[in-house]
Design a protein around this motif. Structure first.
Motif, PDB file in Angstrom:
ATOM      1  N   GLU A   1       0.508  -1.244  23.920  1.00 48.44           N
ATOM      2  CA  GLU A   1      -0.432  -0.868  22.875  1.00 48.44           C
ATOM      3  C   GLU A   1      -1.722  -0.329  23.486  1.00 48.44           C
ATOM      4  OE1 GLU A   1      -2.753  -3.503  19.617  1.00 48.44           O
ATOM      5  OE2 GLU A   1      -0.754  -4.174  20.204  1.00 48.44           O
ATOM      6  N   GLU A   2      -2.170  -1.002  24.563  1.00 49.68           N
ATOM      7  CA  GLU A   2      -3.439  -0.620  25.170  1.00 49.68           C
ATOM      8  C   GLU A   2      -3.283   0.463  26.228  1.00 49.68           C
ATOM      9  OE1 GLU A   2      -4.360  -4.360  26.780  1.00 49.68           O
ATOM     10  OE2 GLU A   2      -5.113  -5.206  24.919  1.00 49.68           O
ATOM     11  N   GLU A   3      -2.214   0.338  27.024  1.00 47.83           N
ATOM     12  CA  GLU A   3      -2.091   1.183  28.208  1.00 47.83           C
ATOM     13  C   GLU A   3      -1.299   2.457  27.954  1.00 47.83           C
ATOM     14  OE1 GLU A   3      -3.391   0.488  31.185  1.00 47.83           O
ATOM     15  OE2 GLU A   3      -4.241  -1.445  30.635  1.00 47.83           O
ATOM     16  N   GLY A   4      -0.505   2.472  26.913  1.00 44.60           N
ATOM     17  CA  GLY A   4       0.332   3.628  26.641  1.00 44.60           C
ATOM     18  C   GLY A   4       1.657   3.532  27.374  1.00 44.60           C
ATOM     19  N   ILE A   5       2.689   4.097  26.764  1.00 45.01           N
ATOM     20  CA  ILE A   5       4.017   4.074  27.391  1.00 45.01           C
ATOM     21  C   ILE A   5       4.842   5.240  26.864  1.00 45.01           C
ATOM     22  CG2 ILE A   5       5.061   2.547  25.644  1.00 45.01           C
ATOM     23  CD1 ILE A   5       5.858   2.378  29.399  1.00 45.01           C
ATOM     24  N   LEU A   6       5.629   5.809  27.746  1.00 42.26           N
ATOM     25  CA  LEU A   6       6.530   6.880  27.361  1.00 42.26           C
ATOM     26  C   LEU A   6       7.874   6.236  26.983  1.00 42.26           C
ATOM     27  CD1 LEU A   6       6.048   9.951  27.451  1.00 42.26           C
ATOM     28  CD2 LEU A   6       7.128   9.975  29.696  1.00 42.26           C
ATOM     29  N   GLY A   7       8.490   6.717  25.910  1.00 34.42           N
ATOM     30  CA  GLY A   7       9.747   6.126  25.464  1.00 34.42           C
ATOM     31  C   GLY A   7      10.816   6.112  26.538  1.00 34.42           C
ATOM     32  N   THR A   8      10.871   7.172  27.330  1.00 36.62           N
ATOM     33  CA  THR A   8      11.921   7.250  28.348  1.00 36.62           C
ATOM     34  C   THR A   8      11.769   6.166  29.400  1.00 36.62           C
ATOM     35  OG1 THR A   8      10.554   8.920  29.419  1.00 36.62           O
ATOM     36  CG2 THR A   8      12.436   9.713  28.131  1.00 36.62           C
ATOM     37  N   VAL A   9      10.523   5.794  29.709  1.00 35.58           N
ATOM     38  CA  VAL A   9      10.310   4.772  30.729  1.00 35.58           C
ATOM     39  C   VAL A   9      10.790   3.413  30.203  1.00 35.58           C
ATOM     40  CG1 VAL A   9       8.590   3.578  32.138  1.00 35.58           C
ATOM     41  CG2 VAL A   9       8.398   6.043  31.758  1.00 35.58           C
ATOM     42  N   ALA A  10      10.436   3.118  28.948  1.00 34.61           N
ATOM     43  CA  ALA A  10      10.910   1.870  28.344  1.00 34.61           C
ATOM     44  C   ALA A  10      12.438   1.873  28.290  1.00 34.61           C
ATOM     45  CB  ALA A  10      10.330   1.708  26.946  1.00 34.61           C
ATOM     46  N   GLY A  11      13.003   2.993  27.858  1.00 36.57           N
ATOM     47  CA  GLY A  11      14.461   3.094  27.750  1.00 36.57           C
ATOM     48  C   GLY A  11      15.145   2.901  29.082  1.00 36.57           C
ATOM     49  N   PHE A  12      14.603   3.501  30.104  1.00 34.60           N
ATOM     50  CA  PHE A  12      15.180   3.397  31.451  1.00 34.60           C
ATOM     51  C   PHE A  12      15.296   1.934  31.872  1.00 34.60           C
ATOM     52  CE2 PHE A  12      14.746   3.097  36.049  1.00 34.60           C
ATOM     53  CZ  PHE A  12      15.572   4.100  36.528  1.00 34.60           C
ATOM     54  N   PHE A  13      14.212   1.186  31.677  1.00 31.00           N
ATOM     55  CA  PHE A  13      14.230  -0.198  32.148  1.00 31.00           C
ATOM     56  C   PHE A  13      15.037  -1.111  31.228  1.00 31.00           C
ATOM     57  CE2 PHE A  13      11.018   1.533  34.857  1.00 31.00           C
ATOM     58  CZ  PHE A  13      11.340   0.939  36.062  1.00 31.00           C
TER      59      PHE A  13
END
Lengths: 483, 82
Positions: free
Chosen positions: A320-332
Motif C-alpha cells: 500500500e505504501e511502497e507500491g508493487i507491480l502485479g507481475t512481481v507479486a505474481g512471480f513470487f
C-alpha cells in the motif's frame, strides 16, 4: 524402447519368455471373479486411458527390474468386456532364483493397481453397474492433469499425492491468489484460505482472481467461486477471519503444508511458531517493489533463526505504501506454489536452508545459506528477547515528567504546531540538540507515529537509549484536542 | 589502525534509500552491525540495525561478526509485502 507393458482388447495370449539364465519363471493371472464386496458380479468392463496406461505401466515394470534381481518382467492388461474367469491381467517375471521373481510380481501388481489409469465397471447380478477406481485416485478426468503426469517427478503416484494433500493458504492477495489458482490447476485436493478482507479496486492490479464486479465482496467468497469454476472437485474451505493466536494452531495442525501469503510480520511469526511446533512445513514469501524473497521452513532453520522477533509493522513498508507491480507479486506467488507442489511430490526444493531473493528489475539473484541458530527461541534454547516494548509512549504518560523533550521529526518540521499541541512542554528542532541538553526522555513526534517509531529504533541502536516515539503522532494529538 | 576494504550490497528498501545496489567501503575492521550503523548515517536509512539480517559471503551471520578484507556483506531489511 522395449515394450514390457501392453493393453489388448481380445483374449490375452501369454508370451513365452526364454532365457537360459532363468532358474525361476513366475506367472501371475488376475481373473474376473463372480463376486465383489458381497455382491454377485456377472461381467466386467475395463476402460483404459491407453497412452498414459502404457507409459505408466512401462515405467513400473522398468522400475521393477531395477528394484529386484530379475532378468525380465512383462505384463499384458485386457480392456473391453470380460466374462467370469477371463484373464484381466497377465504378468510374468524371470529370475535366477525364485524369490526375486515372486517379489517383483507382487510389487509390480500393487503398483499397477495403484497408478495405471484403467477403470473397471462391474455389472452386478442385481443391476446398477458401477465404475470403480483403482486403489488410488486416478481421477476420471486424468486428461486435465495429463501434461504434468507425464513429468517423471509427478506420474500417477504424484498426482494422487497432490489430490490427497491439504494446504493452508494465509492471505488471498497478490501472492495468495496466483498460488491458489495454480494449486487448483495442479489438482491439489483440499485448499483452505484464510483472509478477512473485502475486494478493493486497488487490489485488481495484482490479485488475479478478482474482477471489477467483485469490488466490495468478501475475498474468500469470490475466490471460492473462482476455484469452483476452474475445478469443482476441489475441496475449498473459506475462512473469513484474521489469523490470530487463537485460531492459528488448529488451522496449521490440520494441514500438510502452509503458504504464508500475508504482508504482516505478526502473522508470519504466528505461522512460523505454529508450523515449527506442529512439524508442518511453511513456505513464506515477501515482496518489496521489484524484489521478493522466499524461504521454506521445514525441520531446518526458521524465521526466528534469522530475526528472533518480528519488527513492528510500521518499520517496514507494505504494498500500500511502497507500491508493487502485479507481475512481481505474481512471480513470487507462483514460486511459492511451485515450492509447495515440489514438497508435496517429495521433490527436494533446495530452499529449506536457503534464503532466495530475486530482483525482477535487473534479475540479480541472492542465495544465502541459513544456519539454525543456537540462540533461536523456537528451534533451540534461546530466550525470546525483548523488543524495547517501552519505546512507544502516549502523551498522558509523559506529560508532566521533568526532563522530557519533544522533537518534531517530520520531513518539514513545524515545532510551533507541536508546541501548541503539547502545551507547557519543551519542543526542540533536532535530536542532537536534545541529546546535548541531556534530556531524560526524548520523545519523537511525526504525523502518524510511523517515522518517529523507525527513528526511535535507529537511535536506540546508535546508543540513544532514552529515545521514544509518540503513538499516533500529530494526527492523534489533534484528534484528542478536538474531542 | 589499518583499514580493510569490503563490498557492501543493499537490498529492498535500503537499495532505494542508498540509491545504489552496492558499493566498496574501506573501514577499520568492526562488526557488521557497526558497519551498518556507519552506512545508515551516511545514507539516512530508516531501518534500525536490529531489524537487519546480515549476510557475509553467502551465509547469514550474527550481528557481531567482524568483517575481514574482501568480505561481501549484504544488508537485508525486513520485507513484508504480500
Amino acid at each position: 524402447m522395449e515394450i514390457q507393458f501392453s493393453v489388448v482388447s481380445n483374449e490375452i495370449v501369454p508370451v513365452v519368455l526364454a532365457n537360459e539364465a532363468a532358474g525361476a519363471v513366475v506367472t501371475f493371472e488376475g481373473r474376473v471373479r463372480n463376486h465383489n464386496d458381497g455382491r454377485g458380479v456377472d461381467r466386467l468392463f475395463y476402460e483404459a486411458y491407453e497412452e498414459l496406461a502404457l507409459s505408466e505401466g512401462n515405467r513400473i515394470l522398468t522400475e521393477a527390474e531395477r528394484r529386484f534381481d530379475i532378468l525380465k518382467i512383462v505384463a499384458i492388461h485386457r480392456v473391453g468386456l470380460l466374462e467370469i474367469g477371463d484373464v484381466a491381467i497377465w504378468m510374468q517375471a524371470l529370475s535366477s532364483h525364485r524369490k526375486a521373481a515372486f517379489d517383483a510380481c507382487e510389487w509390480a501388481m500393487d503398483e499397477i493397481k495403484k497408478s495405471v489409469p484403467i477403470w473397471k465397471r462391474e455389472d452386478y447380478s442385481e443391476g446398477n453397474p458401477e465404475w470403480l477406481k483403482g486403489e488410488s485416485i486416478v481421477s476420471a478426468d486424468t486428461d486435465r492433469y495429463d501434461r504434468q503426469i507425464r513429468l517423471p517427478e509427478v506420474g500417477c503416484d504424484g498426482q494422487a499425492k497432490l489430490h490427497a494433500a491439504k494446504v493452508l493458504v494465509v492471505g488471498a492477495g497478490g501472492l495468495g491468489t496466483p498460488a491458489v489458482e495454480y494449486f487448483v490447476r495442479a489438482g491439489v485436493g483440499h485448499i483452505t484460505v484464510v483472509e478477512p478482507d473485502f475486494v478493493d479496486v486497488s487490489n485488481l492490479n495484482r490479485q488475479i482472481s478478482y474482477g471489477f464486479a467483485d469490488v466490495g465482496r468478501l475475498k474468500v467468497d469470490v475466490l471460492h467461486r473462482r476455484v469452483q469454476d476452474i475445478d469443482h472437485s476441489v475441496e475449498f474451505v473459506p475462512v473469513a477471519e484474521k489469523l490470530d493466536e487463537i485460531n492459528v494452531e488448529a488451522l496449521v495442525a490440520s494441514h500438510d503444508l502452509v503458504l504464508d501469503c500475508t504482508d504482516d510480520f505478526a502473522a508470519k511469526y504466528l505461522m512460523n511458531d505454529a508450523c515449527v511446533g506442529a512439524g508442518v512445513p511453511l513456505v513464506t514469501a515477501s515482496i518489496h517493489r521489484w524484489q521478493g524473497q522466499i524461504l521454506v521452513v521445514d525441520r531446518g532453520p526458521c524465521l526466528r533463526c534469522l530475526l528472533p522477533v518480528p519488527p513492528p509493522t510500521f518499520c517496514v513498508g507494505t504494498c500500500e505504501e511502497e507500491g508493487i507491480l502485479g507481475t512481481v507479486a505474481g512471480f513470487f506467488g507462483i514460486l511459492q506454489a511451485n515450492e509447495a507442489i515440489k514438497f508435496l511430490l517429495g521433490v527436494d526444493g533446495g530452499l529449506s536452508d536457503t534464503f532466495l531473493a530475486v530482483d525482477l528489475r535487473d534479475y540479480s539473484v541472492l542465495r544465502i545459506n541459513r544456519p539454525v541458530r543456537s540462540e533461536c527461541p523456537i528451534c533451540s534454547t534461546g530466550q525470546m528477547t525483548s523488543l524495547d516494548s517501552d519505546i512507544e509512549v502516549e502523551l498522558c504518560t509523559v506529560v508532566g515528567g521533568a526532563g522530557i523533550v519533544f522533537v518534531d521529526v517530520r520531513q518539514t518540521p513545524s515545532p510551533q504546531e507541536l508546541m501548541d499541541l503539547v502545551t507547557d512542554c519543551v519542543v526542540l528542532g533536532s535530536v542532537e540538540e536534545a541529546v546535548e541538553r541531556g534530556a531524560e526522555q526524548i520523545v519523537l513526534v511525526c504525523q502518524r507515529g510511523r517515522t518517529s517509531l523507525r527513528r526511535a529504533f535507529c537511535l536506540r541502536d546508535e546508543g540513544v537509549r532514552n529515545a521514544y516515539s509518540l503513538v499516533g503522532g500529530i494526527d492523534r494529538l489533534m484528534k484528542e484536542r478536538d474531542a | 589502525m589499518d583499514k580493510v576494504e569490503i563490498r557492501v550490497s543493499y537490498f529492498a528498501s535500503l537499495r532505494d534509500q542508498a540509491g545504489m545496489a552496492e558499493e566498496k567501503v574501506a573501514l577499520v575492521s568492526c562488526s557488521v552491525f557497526e558497519v551498518y550503523q556507519m552506512l545508515a548515517r551516511k545514507h539516512k536509512f530508516d531501518v534500525a540495525g536490529r531489524f537487519i539480517q546480515y549476510a557475509v559471503n553467502s551465509n547469514f551471520v550474527d550481528r557481531d561478526y567482524v568483517v575481514a578484507a574482501g568480505d561481501h556483506v549484504v544488508f537485508i531489511p525486513p520485507v513484508s509485502g504480500g
